[in-house]
Design a protein around this motif. Structure first.
Motif, mmCIF file in Angstrom:
data_model
loop_
_atom_site.group_PDB
_atom_site.id
_atom_site.type_symbol
_atom_site.label_atom_id
_atom_site.label_comp_id
_atom_site.label_asym_id
_atom_site.label_seq_id
_atom_site.Cartn_x
_atom_site.Cartn_y
_atom_site.Cartn_z
ATOM 1 N N GLU A 90 0.827 -1.216 0.000
ATOM 2 C CA GLU A 90 0.000 0.000 0.000
ATOM 3 C C GLU A 90 0.857 1.261 0.000
ATOM 4 O O GLU A 90 0.401 2.321 -0.427
ATOM 5 N N VAL A 91 2.089 1.155 0.501
ATOM 6 C CA VAL A 91 3.009 2.312 0.457
ATOM 7 C C VAL A 91 3.867 2.142 -0.792
ATOM 8 O O VAL A 91 4.977 1.612 -0.756
ATOM 9 N N TYR A 92 3.294 2.584 -1.884
ATOM 10 C CA TYR A 92 3.922 2.282 -3.170
ATOM 11 C C TYR A 92 4.644 3.476 -3.789
ATOM 12 O O TYR A 92 5.351 3.326 -4.778
ATOM 13 N N SER A 93 4.438 4.682 -3.205
ATOM 14 C CA SER A 93 5.023 5.847 -3.879
ATOM 15 C C SER A 93 5.965 6.597 -2.946
ATOM 16 O O SER A 93 5.862 6.472 -1.709
ATOM 17 N N PRO A 94 6.860 7.411 -3.475
ATOM 18 C CA PRO A 94 7.745 8.231 -2.627
ATOM 19 C C PRO A 94 6.963 9.176 -1.733
ATOM 20 O O PRO A 94 7.342 9.406 -0.588
ATOM 21 N N HIS A 95 5.843 9.687 -2.238
ATOM 22 C CA HIS A 95 5.046 10.620 -1.435
ATOM 23 C C HIS A 95 4.408 9.915 -0.238
ATOM 24 O O HIS A 95 4.362 10.458 0.876
ATOM 25 N N LEU A 96 3.937 8.715 -0.499
ATOM 26 C CA LEU A 96 3.341 7.954 0.602
ATOM 27 C C LEU A 96 4.405 7.607 1.643
ATOM 28 O O LEU A 96 4.140 7.665 2.855
ATOM 29 N N LEU A 97 5.603 7.259 1.164
ATOM 30 C CA LEU A 97 6.682 6.947 2.097
ATOM 31 C C LEU A 97 7.050 8.180 2.937
ATOM 32 O O LEU A 97 7.223 8.087 4.159
ATOM 33 N N GLU A 98 7.124 9.320 2.265
ATOM 34 C CA GLU A 98 7.416 10.554 3.014
ATOM 35 C C GLU A 98 6.313 10.857 4.017
ATOM 36 O O GLU A 98 6.564 11.313 5.151
ATOM 37 N N SER A 99 5.101 10.603 3.584
ATOM 38 C CA SER A 99 3.968 10.840 4.483
ATOM 39 C C SER A 99 4.035 9.926 5.712
ATOM 40 O O SER A 99 3.798 10.351 6.859
ATOM 41 N N VAL A 100 4.403 8.676 5.482
ATOM 42 C CA VAL A 100 4.529 7.725 6.592
ATOM 43 C C VAL A 100 5.646 8.170 7.535
ATOM 44 O O VAL A 100 5.489 8.156 8.769
ATOM 45 N N ILE A 101 6.773 8.576 6.961
ATOM 46 C CA ILE A 101 7.896 9.034 7.797
ATOM 47 C C ILE A 101 7.486 10.259 8.609
ATOM 48 O O ILE A 101 7.785 10.360 9.812
ATOM 49 N N TYR A 102 6.755 11.170 7.950
ATOM 50 C CA TYR A 102 6.309 12.370 8.662
ATOM 51 C C TYR A 102 5.376 11.996 9.818
ATOM 52 O O TYR A 102 5.522 12.493 10.950
ATOM 53 N N ASP A 103 4.426 11.117 9.531
ATOM 54 C CA ASP A 103 3.502 10.677 10.582
ATOM 55 C C ASP A 103 4.264 10.025 11.739
ATOM 56 O O ASP A 103 3.975 10.277 12.920
ATOM 57 N N LEU A 104 5.228 9.191 11.399
ATOM 58 C CA LEU A 104 6.002 8.514 12.442
ATOM 59 C C LEU A 104 6.835 9.504 13.266
ATOM 60 O O LEU A 104 6.977 9.345 14.482
ATOM 61 N N GLU A 105 7.357 10.494 12.583
ATOM 62 C CA GLU A 105 8.112 11.530 13.299
ATOM 63 C C GLU A 105 7.194 12.246 14.300
ATOM 64 O O GLU A 105 7.562 12.469 15.471
ATOM 65 N N GLU A 135 12.083 4.939 16.929
ATOM 66 C CA GLU A 135 13.213 5.649 16.292
ATOM 67 C C GLU A 135 13.992 4.704 15.365
ATOM 68 O O GLU A 135 14.500 5.117 14.315
ATOM 69 N N GLY A 136 14.060 3.432 15.772
ATOM 70 C CA GLY A 136 14.717 2.458 14.910
ATOM 71 C C GLY A 136 13.968 2.285 13.589
ATOM 72 O O GLY A 136 14.576 2.230 12.501
ATOM 73 N N LEU A 137 12.630 2.247 13.693
ATOM 74 C CA LEU A 137 11.819 2.135 12.460
ATOM 75 C C LEU A 137 12.003 3.362 11.579
ATOM 76 O O LEU A 137 12.151 3.257 10.344
ATOM 77 N N LEU A 138 12.008 4.523 12.237
ATOM 78 C CA LEU A 138 12.202 5.769 11.468
ATOM 79 C C LEU A 138 13.563 5.753 10.741
ATOM 80 O O LEU A 138 13.650 6.126 9.565
ATOM 81 N N ALA A 139 14.575 5.320 11.455
ATOM 82 C CA ALA A 139 15.907 5.281 10.843
ATOM 83 C C ALA A 139 15.918 4.328 9.648
ATOM 84 O O ALA A 139 16.526 4.610 8.603
ATOM 85 N N GLU A 140 15.230 3.207 9.822
ATOM 86 C CA GLU A 140 15.177 2.243 8.706
ATOM 87 C C GLU A 140 14.461 2.840 7.491
ATOM 88 O O GLU A 140 14.910 2.688 6.342
ATOM 89 N N LEU A 141 13.352 3.489 7.786
ATOM 90 C CA LEU A 141 12.585 4.076 6.670
ATOM 91 C C LEU A 141 13.385 5.176 5.973
ATOM 92 O O LEU A 141 13.370 5.295 4.739
#
Lengths: 199, 160
Positions: free
Chosen positions: B8-23, B73-79
């Motif tokens: 479901e996280v197939y695009s760069p924008h979605l990935l950035e959005s996920v990282i932002y949410d996680l942050e 934080e580990g997940l964020l670093a991985e992403l």
């Protein structure tokens, strides 16, 4: 040519005049010889009948000599005239032939010059025509190539504009999906390789 | 083993959005923990909203385990460290959800399951698809098809 004929006629008249003068001198000499013989001859008494007879004989001899001289003069004059006529005719013919030959030669030279000039003109015109034709063909080819390049350059814009105008806002991706997937399937190996190499 | 994003996280924008949410979530989590430690009486900030994709990433990563500040934080670093191949897709119109799903599924099945797919629209294409990979552009549009047949078009125009 006229001058030559006139000169020939003048020569003929001069010759005739000389002949007349010569014959006159001969007659005058005969007459003087006769008178001289009368003065120098010893006085001879001749009877009237003999004198008449001598007179008759002398007159006859004189007439005979005159007749012979006139005949000789006539024959001489006729022959001379004939020779002169032949000479004039021959000269005239020769002159005319020479003049004609020179005229023909000149005419031939003029004709050759004219032919040469015509050939040069024809060659120049042909050369000019070929140059013009090559120039025009070159210009046409250049213009054609320019138009083709212009057409090719503008074709993308034309097609894009036409597609946009023709489709308007009604683009149906669903109808295109099969075409899209078919195109992707045909090139998936290339895309996969490119993506693998790029990472 | 490299981290696997959910499909479901197939695009760069979605990935950035996920990282932002996680942050945002990690910051909230850190502040909340500090407040608990010091026994602050002030009302803590509400938990920040996050997208369904972020929820999916968290669930896939942690499963039934409770996330901690360190694991977050580990997940964020991985992403953030993910170096995924990107494929840019241009279509005549923006695809709807189902069309996106079909295309993403095709790319993940046939090209790379780790590839990120981004979509843009250009109405001038008319139809078809343009694929841009890191090294190449594949143009399967109608416009390109027509341009490719320019000689045929010229012949047709000449005949007509």
């Amino acid at each position: 040519m006229d001058i030559i004929v006139l000169i020939s006629l003048a020569v003929l008249i001069l010759i005739l005049s000389i002949v007349v003068v010569v014959q006159s001198l001969r007659l005058q000499k005969l007459h003087q010889d006769l008178l001289r013989s009368q003065h120098t001859a010893p006085k001879v008494s001749i009877s009237q009948p003999n004198a008449d007879q001598l007179q008759t004989r002398l007159i006859a001899a004189y007439d005979t000599e005159i007749t012979k001289s006139v005949a000789a003069f006539g024959a001489d004059l006729h022959g001379t005239s004939k020779q002169l006529t032949e000479q004039v005719s021959r000269l005239t013919t020769k002159v005319i032939e020479e003049e004609l030959e020179a005229y023909q030669k000149t005419l031939e030279e003029v004709r050759q010059v004219a032919i040469q000039a015509m050939n040069q003109i024809r060659e120049a015109v042909e050369h000019q025509r070929i140059e013009l034709r090559q120039g025009m063909e070159q210009e046409l080819a250049t213009e054609r190539q320019h138009l083709v390049e212009k057409f090719d350059a503008k074709m993308g814009d034309v097609i894009s504009s036409y597609i946009s105008e023709a489709l308007g806002s009604g683009v149906d991706l669903g109808a295109q999906m099969q075409f899209i997937l078919t195109s992707l399937e045909a090139h998936k190996a290339d895309i996969r390789k490119d993506l693998t190499d790029g990472v | 083993m490299a981290y696997e994003l959910p499909p479901e996280v197939y695009s760069p924008h979605l990935l950035e959005s996920v990282i932002y949410d996680l942050e945002q979530y990690t910051d909230w989590y850190r502040q909340t923990r500090i407040q608990r430690k010091v026994g602050a009486a002030a009302a803590s900030q509400p938990e920040p909203d996050h997208s369904a994709e972020t929820e999916l990433v968290i669930r896939n990563h942690f499963g039934s385990q409770t996330p901690t500040l360190e694991t977050l934080e580990g997940l964020l670093a991985e992403l953030r460290a993910l170096k995924l191949p990107e494929i840019h897709v241009k279509l005549a119109a923006m695809p709807n959800h189902e069309q996106r799903r079909v295309l993403v599924s095709w790319f993940h099945t046939n090209i790379s399951s780790r590839a990120l797919i981004s979509f843009v629209a250009d109405r001038n294409l008319g139809g078809g698809i343009v694929i841009r990979t890191p090294n190449h552009v594949y143009d399967f549009t109608w416009k390109q098809q027509l341009m490719g047949g320019a000689s045929k078009l010229a012949g047709i125009i000449h005949r007509v």
